[in-house]
Design a protein around this motif. Structure first.
Motif, PDB file in Angstrom:
ATOM      1  N   HIS A  32       7.401  69.620  34.136  1.00  0.00           N
ATOM      2  CA  HIS A  32       6.087  69.926  34.709  1.00  0.00           C
ATOM      3  C   HIS A  32       5.624  69.027  35.843  1.00  0.00           C
ATOM      4  O   HIS A  32       4.531  69.235  36.359  1.00  0.00           O
ATOM      5  N   ASN A  33       6.403  68.049  36.237  1.00  0.00           N
ATOM      6  CA  ASN A  33       5.964  67.180  37.324  1.00  0.00           C
ATOM      7  C   ASN A  33       5.915  67.984  38.621  1.00  0.00           C
ATOM      8  O   ASN A  33       6.858  68.712  38.934  1.00  0.00           O
ATOM      9  N   PRO A  34       4.828  67.875  39.383  1.00  0.00           N
ATOM     10  CA  PRO A  34       4.701  68.677  40.608  1.00  0.00           C
ATOM     11  C   PRO A  34       5.681  68.274  41.723  1.00  0.00           C
ATOM     12  O   PRO A  34       5.982  69.079  42.595  1.00  0.00           O
ATOM     13  N   ASP A  35       6.190  67.058  41.665  1.00  0.00           N
ATOM     14  CA  ASP A  35       7.116  66.575  42.690  1.00  0.00           C
ATOM     15  C   ASP A  35       8.551  66.927  42.287  1.00  0.00           C
ATOM     16  O   ASP A  35       9.044  66.454  41.259  1.00  0.00           O
ATOM     17  N   PRO A  36       9.251  67.762  43.050  1.00  0.00           N
ATOM     18  CA  PRO A  36      10.607  68.168  42.667  1.00  0.00           C
ATOM     19  C   PRO A  36      11.594  67.004  42.566  1.00  0.00           C
ATOM     20  O   PRO A  36      12.487  67.024  41.724  1.00  0.00           O
ATOM     21  N   ASP A  37      11.426  65.986  43.390  1.00  0.00           N
ATOM     22  CA  ASP A  37      12.312  64.823  43.304  1.00  0.00           C
ATOM     23  C   ASP A  37      12.091  64.055  42.003  1.00  0.00           C
ATOM     24  O   ASP A  37      13.045  63.586  41.382  1.00  0.00           O
ATOM     25  N   LYS A  38      10.843  63.938  41.584  1.00  0.00           N
ATOM     26  CA  LYS A  38      10.550  63.265  40.323  1.00  0.00           C
ATOM     27  C   LYS A  38      11.054  64.089  39.145  1.00  0.00           C
ATOM     28  O   LYS A  38      11.515  63.532  38.158  1.00  0.00           O
ATOM     29  N   ARG A  39      10.975  65.412  39.247  1.00  0.00           N
ATOM     30  CA  ARG A  39      11.530  66.266  38.190  1.00  0.00           C
ATOM     31  C   ARG A  39      13.019  66.006  38.030  1.00  0.00           C
ATOM     32  O   ARG A  39      13.523  65.909  36.912  1.00  0.00           O
ATOM     33  N   LYS A  40      13.728  65.875  39.141  1.00  0.00           N
ATOM     34  CA  LYS A  40      15.167  65.576  39.084  1.00  0.00           C
ATOM     35  C   LYS A  40      15.410  64.213  38.452  1.00  0.00           C
ATOM     36  O   LYS A  40      16.344  64.045  37.654  1.00  0.00           O
ATOM     37  N   LEU A  41      14.598  63.236  38.811  1.00  0.00           N
ATOM     38  CA  LEU A  41      14.721  61.895  38.251  1.00  0.00           C
ATOM     39  C   LEU A  41      14.503  61.915  36.741  1.00  0.00           C
ATOM     40  O   LEU A  41      15.298  61.366  35.979  1.00  0.00           O
ATOM     41  N   PHE A  42      13.426  62.566  36.291  1.00  0.00           N
ATOM     42  CA  PHE A  42      13.143  62.631  34.866  1.00  0.00           C
ATOM     43  C   PHE A  42      14.197  63.442  34.121  1.00  0.00           C
ATOM     44  O   PHE A  42      14.534  63.124  32.983  1.00  0.00           O
TER      45      PHE A  42
END
Length: 65
Positions: A32-42
């Protein structure tokens, strides 16, 4: 000590014990993170923690396939 070094040490401490990490919270961020890069990181972090947990279980003497 720079901020990056402090954060790096905190991450190392966090990942030292995969059972101390709230894997559900990491998964929620991956979804659910709005930032796609952070979604990949998580997502990568979730996979790492899950792999470490599985590795520990498999390496226990009482584990039998």
């Amino acid at each position: 000590m720079t901020q990056a070094i402090k954060e790096s040490e905190r991450i190392e401490q966090l990942l030292a014990d995969p059972w101390a990490v709230d894997i559900q919270a990491i998964w929620e961020q991956a979804l659910h993170n709005p930032d796609p890069d952070k979604r990949k990181l998580f997502d990568a972090l979730h996979t790492y923690v899950l792999d470490k947990r599985q590795e520990q279980i498999i390496n226990e003497k009482k584990f039998v396939i």
